[in-house]
Scaffold this active site. Structure first.
Site, PDB file in Angstrom:
ATOM      1  N   SER A 167       0.862  -1.185   0.000  1.00 17.50           N
ATOM      2  CA  SER A 167       0.000   0.000   0.000  1.00 17.50           C
ATOM      3  C   SER A 167       0.898   1.234   0.000  1.00 17.50           C
ATOM      4  O   SER A 167       1.725   1.386  -0.894  1.00 17.50           O
ATOM      5  CB  SER A 167      -0.960  -0.035   1.192  1.00 17.50           C
ATOM      6  N   THR A 168       0.782   2.114   1.004  1.00 16.57           N
ATOM      7  CA  THR A 168       1.582   3.337   1.042  1.00 16.57           C
ATOM      8  C   THR A 168       3.074   3.013   0.999  1.00 16.57           C
ATOM      9  O   THR A 168       3.571   2.220   1.788  1.00 16.57           O
ATOM     10  CB  THR A 168       1.271   4.137   2.320  1.00 16.57           C
ATOM     11  N   HIS A 196      -2.484  -1.290  -3.462  1.00 15.17           N
ATOM     12  CA  HIS A 196      -3.623  -0.390  -3.257  1.00 15.17           C
ATOM     13  C   HIS A 196      -3.416   0.876  -4.084  1.00 15.17           C
ATOM     14  O   HIS A 196      -2.515   1.673  -3.804  1.00 15.17           O
ATOM     15  CB  HIS A 196      -3.760  -0.007  -1.787  1.00 15.17           C
ATOM     16  N   MET A 217      -0.301   1.218   5.098  1.00 18.99           N
ATOM     17  CA  MET A 217      -1.177   1.453   6.240  1.00 18.99           C
ATOM     18  C   MET A 217      -2.209   0.335   6.347  1.00 18.99           C
ATOM     19  O   MET A 217      -2.612  -0.250   5.344  1.00 18.99           O
ATOM     20  CB  MET A 217      -1.899   2.797   6.077  1.00 18.99           C
ATOM     21  N   ASP A 243      -4.488  -5.061   5.750  1.00 21.73           N
ATOM     22  CA  ASP A 243      -4.757  -5.926   4.609  1.00 21.73           C
ATOM     23  C   ASP A 243      -3.561  -6.848   4.372  1.00 21.73           C
ATOM     24  O   ASP A 243      -2.416  -6.417   4.422  1.00 21.73           O
ATOM     25  CB  ASP A 243      -5.033  -5.082   3.365  1.00 21.73           C
TER      26      ASP A 243
END
Length: 346
Positions: free
Chosen positions: A165-166, A192, A287, A290
């Protein structure tokens, strides 16, 4: 003594969007908006004057765009920079800005839409960005591994799954650059990111890493030597369907606890069913949580699981969740993961 507020500066050329985004930021009592600017040049001047904790900038602007802002900030006054972009513009410079040190990016239209549903991704991202170590932001592409590794005919593992993600786009590029050019098993990635940007991300990776990279297509069977980036269709997830005569990518409207698109849990759980103990699952920076449930499924099938360590993660949320739930076999620095994965295959 009043609690510390995270100070921000907003750079956005649209007056209408400046008002909307300013109101969103001001609605959070833990965030202080120090000022706004209508283009990159004015924004850089205000950054020098106001010294905010976090900078929020549009990507496409006259007189110095978002990429120029990021490069200037990271060179002269390093601060976390959040990028704003419109999906219809699909600006490929977003990925150059991330490599130059930007923290993450958001779609402006999605930010305002979610605010009407009492969800505030921009405000949450500002608060997370304020706590990030600045030394982690300037990404390294990693050296290309053009070495043709001598693989045995029968490998211990048949697929590699990656969730991020991030901070993920930079981490994924570095990891993939470290894999051998003749890798003969599929690599499947859930990052993401909005759908349109995932198309650009796949195209970029295909240009800059030795392996072939493409967006996964419905009905397609994963092939060795190819990296598949999952599309991020809203309201549906991409999984590997094992209920056919051959495993193929398929869309599902199944709901997962961690509401992200594409779902890392959904991908990992479906791959665990198909590949069993022949699967390596890797969770990178990001973050949230998941991937934890999916890694648990991989472990239950006796596959191997890897988490990026805290020191090399931009945001340690997803790896930490997986480690805390004891579903990780090995914790590694990002730069160590490619070599370790290759050693596992032999």
């Amino acid at each position: 003594m009043p609690p510390h507020k995270t100070t921000t500066l907003l750079i956005e050329d649209s007056g209408f969007m400046r008002i909307i985004l300013s109101d969103l930021l001001k609605s959070d009592p833990s965030i202080e908006l120090l000022g706004t600017a209508s283009n990159g040049l004015k924004g850089l001047e205000k950054i020098r004057q106001l010294r905010p904790d976090v900078i929020i900038t549009d990507m496409v602007m006259p007189e110095s765009d978002g990429l120029a802002v990021v490069k200037n900030v990271m060179q002269n006054n390093p601060k976390p920079v959040i990028l704003l972009s419109s999906l219809e513009k699909e600006d490929p410079k977003v990925f150059e800005a991330l490599l130059a040190g930007a923290f993450d990016f958001l779609n402006k239209e999605e930010v305002t839409k979610l605010a009407k549903q009492q969800q505030f991704p921009l405000n949450e991202m500002v608060k997370v960005a304020a706590g990030v170590s600045l030394g982690k932001l300037a990404g390294a592409r990693g050296e290309k591994n053009t070495f043709e590794h001598s693989f045995d005919e029968q490998l211990r593992y048949e697929a590699i799954a990656i969730g991020a993600s991030t901070g993920g786009p930079v981490a994924i590029e570095q990891l993939l650059n470290g894999l051998p050019a003749n890798l003969n098993i599929p690599v499947i990635i859930a990052q993401h990111m909005p759908e349109q940007f995932l198309r650009s991300f796949a195209k970029r990776l295909d240009r800059v890493i030795p392996l072939r990279v493409k967006l996964a297509q419905q009905g397609e069977e994963p092939e060795g030597g190819t990296v598949y980036v999952l599309p991020g269709h809203k309201n549906s997830h991409v999984i590997l369907d094992s209920h056919t005569n051959r495993p193929i990518f398929s869309f599902t409207r199944k709901k997962y606890r961690e509401f992200n698109f594409p779902s890392i849990d959904g991908l990992f759980m479906s791959l665990a069913e198909v590949y069993g103990k022949k699967l390596i699952g890797i969770v990178l920076t990001g973050m949230g949580r998941d991937g934890t449930k999916g890694l648990q499924a991989i472990q239950q099938q006796r596959g191997f699981t890897i988490a990026q360590d805290e020191k090399s993660s931009v945001v340690f949320g997803m790896p930490k969740s997986a480690i805390d739930h004891k579903v990780i076999n090995q914790v590694l620095a990002l730069k160590e993961i490619p070599g370790f994965v290759v050693s596992c295959l032999a």
